[in-house]
Scaffold this motif. Structure first.
Motif, PDB file in Angstrom:
ATOM      1  N   SER A 101     -35.923 -25.132 -20.868  1.00  0.00           N
ATOM      2  CA  SER A 101     -34.744 -25.310 -20.274  1.00  0.00           C
ATOM      3  C   SER A 101     -33.907 -24.343 -20.595  1.00  0.00           C
ATOM      4  O   SER A 101     -32.587 -24.248 -20.000  1.00  0.00           O
ATOM      5  CB  SER A 101     -34.544 -26.530 -20.671  1.00  0.00           C
ATOM      6  N   ASP A 102     -33.971 -23.310 -21.604  1.00  0.00           N
ATOM      7  CA  ASP A 102     -32.990 -22.035 -21.555  1.00  0.00           C
ATOM      8  C   ASP A 102     -33.577 -21.168 -22.536  1.00  0.00           C
ATOM      9  O   ASP A 102     -33.439 -20.653 -23.786  1.00  0.00           O
ATOM     10  CB  ASP A 102     -31.854 -22.826 -22.731  1.00  0.00           C
ATOM     11  N   MET A 103     -34.485 -20.341 -21.641  1.00  0.00           N
ATOM     12  CA  MET A 103     -35.077 -19.265 -22.028  1.00  0.00           C
ATOM     13  C   MET A 103     -34.358 -17.921 -22.380  1.00  0.00           C
ATOM     14  O   MET A 103     -33.477 -17.386 -21.633  1.00  0.00           O
ATOM     15  CB  MET A 103     -36.215 -18.884 -20.922  1.00  0.00           C
TER      16      MET A 103
ATOM     17  N   SER B 223     -33.520 -12.306 -16.485  1.00  0.00           N
ATOM     18  CA  SER B 223     -33.470 -12.867 -15.027  1.00  0.00           C
ATOM     19  C   SER B 223     -34.226 -11.781 -14.106  1.00  0.00           C
ATOM     20  O   SER B 223     -34.133 -10.554 -14.488  1.00  0.00           O
ATOM     21  CB  SER B 223     -32.088 -13.081 -14.582  1.00  0.00           C
TER      22      SER B 223
ATOM     23  N   LEU C 209     -33.768 -28.823 -14.650  1.00  0.00           N
ATOM     24  CA  LEU C 209     -33.369 -27.873 -15.382  1.00  0.00           C
ATOM     25  C   LEU C 209     -34.506 -26.791 -15.798  1.00  0.00           C
ATOM     26  O   LEU C 209     -33.827 -25.727 -15.943  1.00  0.00           O
ATOM     27  CB  LEU C 209     -32.792 -28.532 -16.852  1.00  0.00           C
ATOM     28  N   ILE C 210     -35.635 -27.181 -15.707  1.00  0.00           N
ATOM     29  CA  ILE C 210     -36.659 -26.470 -16.160  1.00  0.00           C
ATOM     30  C   ILE C 210     -37.006 -25.427 -15.163  1.00  0.00           C
ATOM     31  O   ILE C 210     -36.888 -24.243 -14.876  1.00  0.00           O
ATOM     32  CB  ILE C 210     -38.121 -27.132 -16.341  1.00  0.00           C
TER      33      ILE C 210
ATOM     34  N   LYS D 127     -34.629 -24.659 -12.636  1.00  0.00           N
ATOM     35  CA  LYS D 127     -33.608 -23.715 -12.478  1.00  0.00           C
ATOM     36  C   LYS D 127     -34.148 -22.482 -13.418  1.00  0.00           C
ATOM     37  O   LYS D 127     -33.640 -21.349 -12.870  1.00  0.00           O
ATOM     38  CB  LYS D 127     -32.334 -24.327 -13.112  1.00  0.00           C
ATOM     39  N   GLU D 128     -34.687 -22.692 -14.542  1.00  0.00           N
ATOM     40  CA  GLU D 128     -34.837 -21.349 -15.170  1.00  0.00           C
ATOM     41  C   GLU D 128     -35.860 -20.564 -14.693  1.00  0.00           C
ATOM     42  O   GLU D 128     -36.210 -19.427 -14.835  1.00  0.00           O
ATOM     43  CB  GLU D 128     -35.132 -22.102 -16.742  1.00  0.00           C
TER      44      GLU D 128
ATOM     45  N   ARG E  17     -34.607 -18.511 -12.228  1.00  0.00           N
ATOM     46  CA  ARG E  17     -33.845 -17.444 -12.825  1.00  0.00           C
ATOM     47  C   ARG E  17     -34.779 -16.290 -13.279  1.00  0.00           C
ATOM     48  O   ARG E  17     -34.315 -15.054 -12.749  1.00  0.00           O
ATOM     49  CB  ARG E  17     -33.094 -18.042 -13.765  1.00  0.00           C
ATOM     50  N   ILE E  18     -35.749 -16.695 -13.846  1.00  0.00           N
ATOM     51  CA  ILE E  18     -36.632 -15.216 -14.541  1.00  0.00           C
ATOM     52  C   ILE E  18     -37.315 -14.767 -13.253  1.00  0.00           C
ATOM     53  O   ILE E  18     -38.162 -13.557 -13.534  1.00  0.00           O
ATOM     54  CB  ILE E  18     -37.561 -15.703 -15.662  1.00  0.00           C
TER      55      ILE E  18
END
Length: 391
Positions: free
Chosen positions: A218-220, A224, A244-245, A247-248, A251-252
């Protein structure tokens, strides 16, 4: 996976696990009766890198003719290969096998022997975080039967930069590396012990090109817009805030790249005979997970979650893992693992009575009965979805 039968015994080579399995009763009168099996073993060894697993835990009988022929083949194989060792997997239930095969360790240090109940890959019990690790290991072997081709439909290609998030012990990352030859794989999980085990397995199998990374999904701590293809399997359903997962994962992923997820709807597990009991238990499993703020019914909701996360060109489909996909006992082993965790740990923590737990267990046992019944059918549905990150 190739399986062959000769009289009262069978042999099978699982290339993904580098495991050669022999089961049944092995009692030839002459060594040449084993020629086909020994040739298959030799071919398996040629394909293996690092370590070959020779599994005899379901070999109930073996005479001296068979043992001498197999022992000679195993010793000759490692003698001619500096890059290969062999691990013989026996079972404490069949005690003679451990005694017999342990003598091979006296001939060469490149052959090791261990019982099924002890540590070995892929069958060791490695309980952590509610016991989900041993479940996922066996599940991956059966779901790969479907996902191997499915991944290409969802956009996975050779030379891609791939991230496998919530990778567990890393078995799926290994399969991707072997089948799709990506440029690089980053496999991330929050469990340090799981990652250590994953690195050990990759080393034993001679797998290169996988970087195992510790992190919170959830906050890797990953940059990005860097991965062409991102996978996250059977994991959104475990988190109380799957958005939340996602979203990450978004992002990556590179703009134009794809994110691939799989999730379940356990209440759609089925089996015959004893379908009513099976249905009742899996309906209760859904309520059990909900009690702990997890959603094992998430599978069909995947499309909505991906749309809300901003993905486009969303592909979605379901497949049914069944007792007909391979050895029915493997399917039964998955169900037994579910029972151990859901009825053995989660239901107790929820405060269920002994009577309620017994009723829950009965449905799992009836599902196993359906899986192993000669005329039975047992199924476990999974939803796979992927979406493209807009450019």
């Amino acid at each position: 996976m190739i399986a062959t039968q000769l009289r009262s015994f069978t042999w099978q080579f699982n290339e993904n696990n580098q495991e050669f399995l022999v089961q049944g009763a092995l009692r030839p009168q002459r060594p040449d009766e084993l020629a086909s099996c020994l040739q298959a073993l030799e071919a398996a060894a040629q394909k293996a890198k690092g370590r070959l697993y020779f599994n005899v835990r379901r070999l109930v009988r073996m005479n001296n003719v068979a043992f001498r022929a197999i022992a000679r083949k195993l010793i000759d194989t490692v003698s001619g290969r500096s890059d290969l060792s062999i691990h013989v997997t026996t079972s404490s239930v069949v005690g003679w096998a451990t005694h017999k095969f342990s003598t091979l360790q006296e001939h060469t240090p490149k052959i090791t022997v261990n019982e099924y109940d002890s540590e070995f890959y892929p069958g060791q019990s490695f309980l952590e975080d509610g016991g989900f690790i041993p479940i996922l290991r066996t599940q991956t072997n059966l779901t790969w039967h479907h996902e191997k081709a499915l991944l290409a439909k969802h956009g996975l290609r050779e030379d891609m930069l791939v991230a496998d998030i919530c990778c567990g012990i890393g078995d799926f990352a290994v399969l991707i590396q072997k089948e799709y030859n990506p440029g690089r794989v980053v496999a991330l999980d929050h469990s340090k012990s799981s990652l250590a085990y994953a690195r050990q397995v990759a080393s034993e199998f001679g797998i290169k090109g996988i970087d195992y990374v510790f992190g919170d999904a959830s906050d890797m701590l990953l940059e990005s817009d860097q991965f062409d293809f991102v996978t996250c399997r059977h994991s959104l359903q475990v988190f109380d805030k799957p958005e939340l997962i996602l979203k990450e994962l978004y992002r990556i992923c590179k703009p134009g790249g794809r994110v691939y997820i799989t999730n379940e709807k356990n209440s759609h597990c089925l089996g015959e005979p004893r379908g009513a009991s099976i249905q009742k238990t899996y309906d209760e499993v859904a309520r059990l997970w909900n009690h702990f703020n997890m959603d094992i019914e998430l599978g069909p909701k995947s499309r909505r979650y991906m749309m809300d996360a901003g993905f486009e060109d969303i592909l979605m489909e379901s497949f049914m893992v069944t007792n007909l996909d391979g050895d029915p006992q493997d399917f039964a082993d998955i169900i037994q693992s579910w029972e151990n965790v859901y009825a053995g740990q989660m239901a107790v923590r929820r405060g269920d009575t002994p009577e309620q737990i017994a009723e829950l267990r009965q449905g799992f046992q009836d599902h196993i009965f359906a899986a192993l019944h000669p005329k039975g059918y047992a199924g476990w549905p999974i939803w796979a979805a992927s979406g493209r990150k807009p450019k």
